[in-house]
Every structure is written in C-alpha cells, then in structure tokens.
Design a protein around this motif. Structure first.
Motif, PDB file in Angstrom:
ATOM      1  N   ASN A  72     -29.159 -31.689  16.187  1.00 44.13           N
ATOM      2  CA  ASN A  72     -29.013 -30.575  15.246  1.00 44.13           C
ATOM      3  C   ASN A  72     -29.673 -29.299  15.748  1.00 44.13           C
ATOM      4  O   ASN A  72     -30.003 -28.419  14.958  1.00 44.13           O
ATOM      5  N   ASP A  75     -29.210 -25.628  14.529  1.00 41.28           N
ATOM      6  CA  ASP A  75     -29.713 -25.225  13.215  1.00 41.28           C
ATOM      7  C   ASP A  75     -31.167 -25.693  13.090  1.00 41.28           C
ATOM      8  O   ASP A  75     -31.443 -26.786  12.585  1.00 41.28           O
ATOM      9  N   LEU A  78     -32.419 -26.885   9.621  1.00 42.34           N
ATOM     10  CA  LEU A  78     -31.947 -28.228   9.287  1.00 42.34           C
ATOM     11  C   LEU A  78     -32.779 -29.275  10.027  1.00 42.34           C
ATOM     12  O   LEU A  78     -33.108 -30.316   9.462  1.00 42.34           O
ATOM     13  N   CYS A  79     -33.155 -28.994  11.256  1.00 39.48           N
ATOM     14  CA  CYS A  79     -34.023 -29.914  12.012  1.00 39.48           C
ATOM     15  C   CYS A  79     -35.331 -30.160  11.270  1.00 39.48           C
ATOM     16  O   CYS A  79     -35.763 -31.309  11.132  1.00 39.48           O
ATOM     17  N   SER A 137     -32.149 -16.562  10.825  1.00 34.78           N
ATOM     18  CA  SER A 137     -32.046 -17.479   9.683  1.00 34.78           C
ATOM     19  C   SER A 137     -33.265 -17.419   8.772  1.00 34.78           C
ATOM     20  O   SER A 137     -33.215 -17.890   7.644  1.00 34.78           O
ATOM     21  N   LYS A 184     -36.489 -22.565   1.170  1.00 33.73           N
ATOM     22  CA  LYS A 184     -35.577 -21.629   0.487  1.00 33.73           C
ATOM     23  C   LYS A 184     -36.218 -20.249   0.324  1.00 33.73           C
ATOM     24  O   LYS A 184     -35.534 -19.232   0.359  1.00 33.73           O
ATOM     25  N   TYR A 191     -28.328 -17.371   5.271  1.00 35.60           N
ATOM     26  CA  TYR A 191     -28.488 -18.731   5.787  1.00 35.60           C
ATOM     27  C   TYR A 191     -28.121 -19.740   4.704  1.00 35.60           C
ATOM     28  O   TYR A 191     -28.452 -19.573   3.532  1.00 35.60           O
ATOM     29  N   TYR A 192     -27.461 -20.812   5.124  1.00 29.49           N
ATOM     30  CA  TYR A 192     -27.085 -21.861   4.186  1.00 29.49           C
ATOM     31  C   TYR A 192     -27.052 -23.203   4.900  1.00 29.49           C
ATOM     32  O   TYR A 192     -26.684 -23.283   6.065  1.00 29.49           O
ATOM     33  N   ASN A 193     -27.440 -24.241   4.194  1.00 38.56           N
ATOM     34  CA  ASN A 193     -27.139 -25.623   4.613  1.00 38.56           C
ATOM     35  C   ASN A 193     -27.010 -26.472   3.362  1.00 38.56           C
ATOM     36  O   ASN A 193     -27.459 -26.058   2.277  1.00 38.56           O
ATOM     37  N   PRO A 194     -26.396 -27.634   3.455  1.00 39.58           N
ATOM     38  CA  PRO A 194     -26.081 -28.429   2.270  1.00 39.58           C
ATOM     39  C   PRO A 194     -27.279 -28.854   1.426  1.00 39.58           C
ATOM     40  O   PRO A 194     -27.137 -29.157   0.239  1.00 39.58           O
ATOM     41  N   TYR A 195     -28.483 -28.866   1.996  1.00 35.48           N
ATOM     42  CA  TYR A 195     -29.679 -29.252   1.231  1.00 35.48           C
ATOM     43  C   TYR A 195     -30.035 -28.207   0.186  1.00 35.48           C
ATOM     44  O   TYR A 195     -30.835 -28.474  -0.716  1.00 35.48           O
TER      45      TYR A 195
END
Length: 197
Positions: A72, A75, A78-79, A137, A184, A191-195
C-alpha cells in the motif's frame, strides 16, 4: 522432541494472556509435555525466554508492517491505518500484566519492546506521514513530529492505563478513536480512503 519454535509459540501465548511473571517454566513444561531441563537446553533462564518470545512476536509484527507498506506504499496514510489496525489485533490479546511485567522484571525484554515502539512511531509512522504531507495528503501546516508524539507513540500506555480499555470498549471503537479520528483531523480536504466513511 519439541522444537525451539514450538516452545516460543507456547511461551508467547501464555505470557501475553497471563503475564510473563505469572507463567512459570514448570507451567510451560507441563503444557508442552517436556521437562524443565528441555527449556534450559534452549534458553539460559526465564528472562532469555521472555526476551526471545517477545522478539519473535515483534518480528512477526515487523513482517506484517513491511507487507503492509510494500502493498500500500502509494497511500502512506492507509499504511499507517493498516499498521495500527494490525497492532490493535495484537494488543487485544495482551493482558496489561504482560507489558507491566516486562518493565518490572525483565529489563532486556522491556528494552527490546521500547526500542520497537520508538522505531515504529518515530521512524516508520513519522516517515509515512511525512511522505503523505509531501504529496499533499496531509495539510502543510501540520507538525508531523508532534502528531506522532501525541497520538501514535505508546498507544499501549493509554489503552492499558488504569483499566484495560479493551475490556471496556469494543476494539473497533477504540481503533476509530485512537487512529481514524485523529488522522481525519490532519488530512487535506481532497484526501480520501474507505476508512473515513
């Protein structure tokens, strides 16, 4: 004949569940159906066994971390999330007495654990957040070093303070409050990620 790896696995399981001080070498020998002398053929003393057990557990986590980063790496935020998610899975099975016992009775193992936490937060997490900031990000005015010190260094001390927070709150709720909500607050608007849903 038992292998050193089997002995370490049994020791890790017992030490993290019951605390390393409360599990004797006799307990381990009985559990494995071996003599205490067999344990001494692998380790000089209990502190060496505790240290080797912890080192084995930390190496497993390091392998997980390296896999997360290599899979990953594009990102970095995300890591960090995935690293702490995996860490919470490990910590959930720890009794606070395990970590407190390291500090009080096993200085070599405690030093090993402290060095690991230092490396994880002040190198790995810091570098991932810095990379995220460099690619836009994370907001440019965020002090990454301070964020790491406040929110991502020695999470174990907060989780296991007076009460074991894992006994009081669901793991997912703790993870969201310790990791997701803090991240957040520092990410850029795009920036966005599913979490974050």
């Amino acid at each position: 004949m038992i292998t050193k790896a089997q002995l370490l696995q049994c020791a890790i399981t017992k030490f993290t569940r019951f605390g390393s001080k409360h599990v004797t070498l006799n307990d381990l020998a009985t559990e494995l159906g071996i003599s205490k002398k067999t344990i001494y053929s692998f380790f000089k003393n209990k502190e060496d066994l505790v240290t080797a057990s912890l080192e084995s557990l930390l190496n497993e986590y390091k392998t997980d971390i390296n896999g997360i980063v290599s899979s990953n790496g594009k990102d970095p935020i995300l890591c960090v999330i995935l690293i702490y998610q995996r860490g919470f899975e490990y910590l959930k099975y720890f009794k606070p007495s395990f970590l407190f016992g390291l500090e009080k009775y096993y200085p070599k193992a405690n030093l090993l654990f402290n060095n690991f936490i230092e490396q994880l937060s002040n190198k790995t997490v810091y570098n991932l957040f810095k990379k995220a900031q460099d690619i836009g990000s994370i907001k440019p005015d965020i002090n990454i070093e301070l964020v790491v010190k406040i929110y991502f260094f020695r999470v174990d001390n907060l989780l296991f303070k007076t009460n074991n927070l894992f006994d009081l709150y669901p793991k997912e709720e703790l993870f969201n409050h310790f990791v997701i909500y803090n991240i957040k607050g520092i990410v850029s608007d795009d920036y966005y990620n599913p979490y974050f849903e």
